[in-house]
Scaffold this motif. Structure first.
Motif, mmCIF file in Angstrom:
data_model
loop_
_atom_site.group_PDB
_atom_site.id
_atom_site.type_symbol
_atom_site.label_atom_id
_atom_site.label_comp_id
_atom_site.label_asym_id
_atom_site.label_seq_id
_atom_site.Cartn_x
_atom_site.Cartn_y
_atom_site.Cartn_z
ATOM 1 N N LEU A 116 0.833 -1.203 0.000
ATOM 2 C CA LEU A 116 0.000 0.000 0.000
ATOM 3 C C LEU A 116 0.872 1.260 0.000
ATOM 4 N N LYS A 117 1.937 1.242 0.793
ATOM 5 C CA LYS A 117 2.859 2.395 0.819
ATOM 6 C C LYS A 117 3.495 2.597 -0.559
ATOM 7 N N GLU A 118 3.877 1.500 -1.186
ATOM 8 C CA GLU A 118 4.482 1.578 -2.523
ATOM 9 C C GLU A 118 3.479 2.132 -3.532
ATOM 10 N N LEU A 119 2.235 1.675 -3.441
ATOM 11 C CA LEU A 119 1.203 2.159 -4.368
ATOM 12 C C LEU A 119 0.941 3.650 -4.161
ATOM 13 N N ASP A 120 1.017 4.094 -2.902
ATOM 14 C CA ASP A 120 0.790 5.513 -2.609
ATOM 15 C C ASP A 120 1.888 6.402 -3.196
ATOM 16 N N LEU A 121 3.068 5.839 -3.401
ATOM 17 C CA LEU A 121 4.184 6.612 -3.968
ATOM 18 C C LEU A 121 4.058 6.811 -5.472
ATOM 19 N N LEU A 122 3.238 5.989 -6.124
ATOM 20 C CA LEU A 122 3.124 6.034 -7.582
ATOM 21 C C LEU A 122 2.296 7.219 -8.061
ATOM 22 N N ASN A 123 2.600 7.665 -9.276
ATOM 23 C CA ASN A 123 1.780 8.690 -9.930
ATOM 24 C C ASN A 123 0.488 8.045 -10.414
ATOM 25 N N ASP A 124 -0.524 8.869 -10.658
ATOM 26 C CA ASP A 124 -1.820 8.342 -11.092
ATOM 27 C C ASP A 124 -1.745 7.631 -12.442
ATOM 28 N N ASP A 125 -0.791 8.019 -13.288
ATOM 29 C CA ASP A 125 -0.692 7.411 -14.622
ATOM 30 C C ASP A 125 0.296 6.236 -14.671
ATOM 31 N N ALA A 126 0.798 5.805 -13.506
ATOM 32 C CA ALA A 126 1.785 4.710 -13.468
ATOM 33 C C ALA A 126 1.130 3.385 -13.842
ATOM 34 N N ASN A 127 1.926 2.525 -14.450
ATOM 35 C CA ASN A 127 1.442 1.187 -14.807
ATOM 36 C C ASN A 127 1.595 0.260 -13.604
ATOM 37 N N VAL A 128 0.517 -0.450 -13.298
ATOM 38 C CA VAL A 128 0.525 -1.400 -12.193
ATOM 39 C C VAL A 128 0.159 -2.757 -12.774
ATOM 40 N N TYR A 129 0.909 -3.777 -12.385
ATOM 41 C CA TYR A 129 0.649 -5.133 -12.875
ATOM 42 C C TYR A 129 0.375 -6.062 -11.700
ATOM 43 N N LYS A 130 -0.521 -7.004 -11.971
ATOM 44 C CA LYS A 130 -0.876 -7.992 -10.954
ATOM 45 C C LYS A 130 -0.486 -9.367 -11.492
ATOM 46 N N LEU A 131 0.144 -10.155 -10.636
ATOM 47 C CA LEU A 131 0.556 -11.493 -11.032
ATOM 48 C C LEU A 131 -0.615 -12.452 -10.841
ATOM 49 N N ILE A 132 -1.093 -13.011 -11.947
ATOM 50 C CA ILE A 132 -2.174 -14.001 -11.896
ATOM 51 C C ILE A 132 -1.620 -15.277 -12.522
ATOM 52 N N GLY A 133 -1.311 -16.246 -11.670
ATOM 53 C CA GLY A 133 -0.648 -17.458 -12.160
ATOM 54 C C GLY A 133 0.718 -17.069 -12.680
ATOM 55 N N PRO A 134 1.069 -17.515 -13.908
ATOM 56 C CA PRO A 134 2.377 -17.165 -14.469
ATOM 57 C C PRO A 134 2.353 -15.866 -15.294
ATOM 58 N N VAL A 135 1.198 -15.147 -15.306
ATOM 59 C CA VAL A 135 1.029 -13.996 -16.192
ATOM 60 C C VAL A 135 0.910 -12.692 -15.398
ATOM 61 N N LEU A 136 1.565 -11.663 -15.886
ATOM 62 C CA LEU A 136 1.396 -10.327 -15.327
ATOM 63 C C LEU A 136 0.285 -9.628 -16.106
#
Length: 131
Positions: free
Chosen positions: A50-70
């Motif tokens: 959560l702290k890391e996410l708060d540091l990001l800009n609104d237009d930053a790319n965020v990826y979630k790991l689902i199985g072997p895929v981002l």
């Protein structure tokens, strides 16, 4: 003489049963501590995310790991998911604390009952020794 021997055997059986109950309670307490430790670690990890996410800009790319895929994920959605996870983990920790408190109270009452039984057995045996 036979009646005091029977009484002593009955008390001994009762003592064994209470000791077994105490052992089960202690195992449950141990399991509770292990699960609580796991949740505490997860809570720390999620708070860090959560702290890391708060540091990001609104237009930053965020990826979630689902199985072997981002998979690309919206920042607001990722933030909401992490907050929900923190909320869930916190609720589980509170539930575990409540359960632990109940188990410790049961453990103390069992210990007290065992102690009283041991005293009764000792007084019975002392009575036999005098007779």
């Amino acid at each position: 003489m036979a009646s005091s021997s029977n009484a002593s055997r009955e008390l001994q059986k009762e003592l064994e049963a209470k000791a077994n109950d105490l052992s089960k309670i202690q195992k449950d307490i141990s399991k509770n501590h292990q699960v609580r430790k796991k949740y505490t670690i997860q809570l720390g990890e999620n708070e860090l995310v959560l702290k890391e996410l708060d540091l990001l800009n609104d237009d930053a790319n965020v990826y979630k790991l689902i199985g072997p895929v981002l998979v690309k994920q919206d920042l607001a959605e990722a933030n909401a998911n992490v907050r929900k996870r923190i909320e869930y983990i916190s609720a589980e920790l509170k539930r575990l604390d409540s359960t632990l408190q109940d188990l410790e109270e049961k453990q103390n009452s069992k210990k007290e009952a065992i102690f009283k039984l041991q005293q009764r057995i000792q007084s019975l045996q002392a009575g036999k020794a005098k007779a």
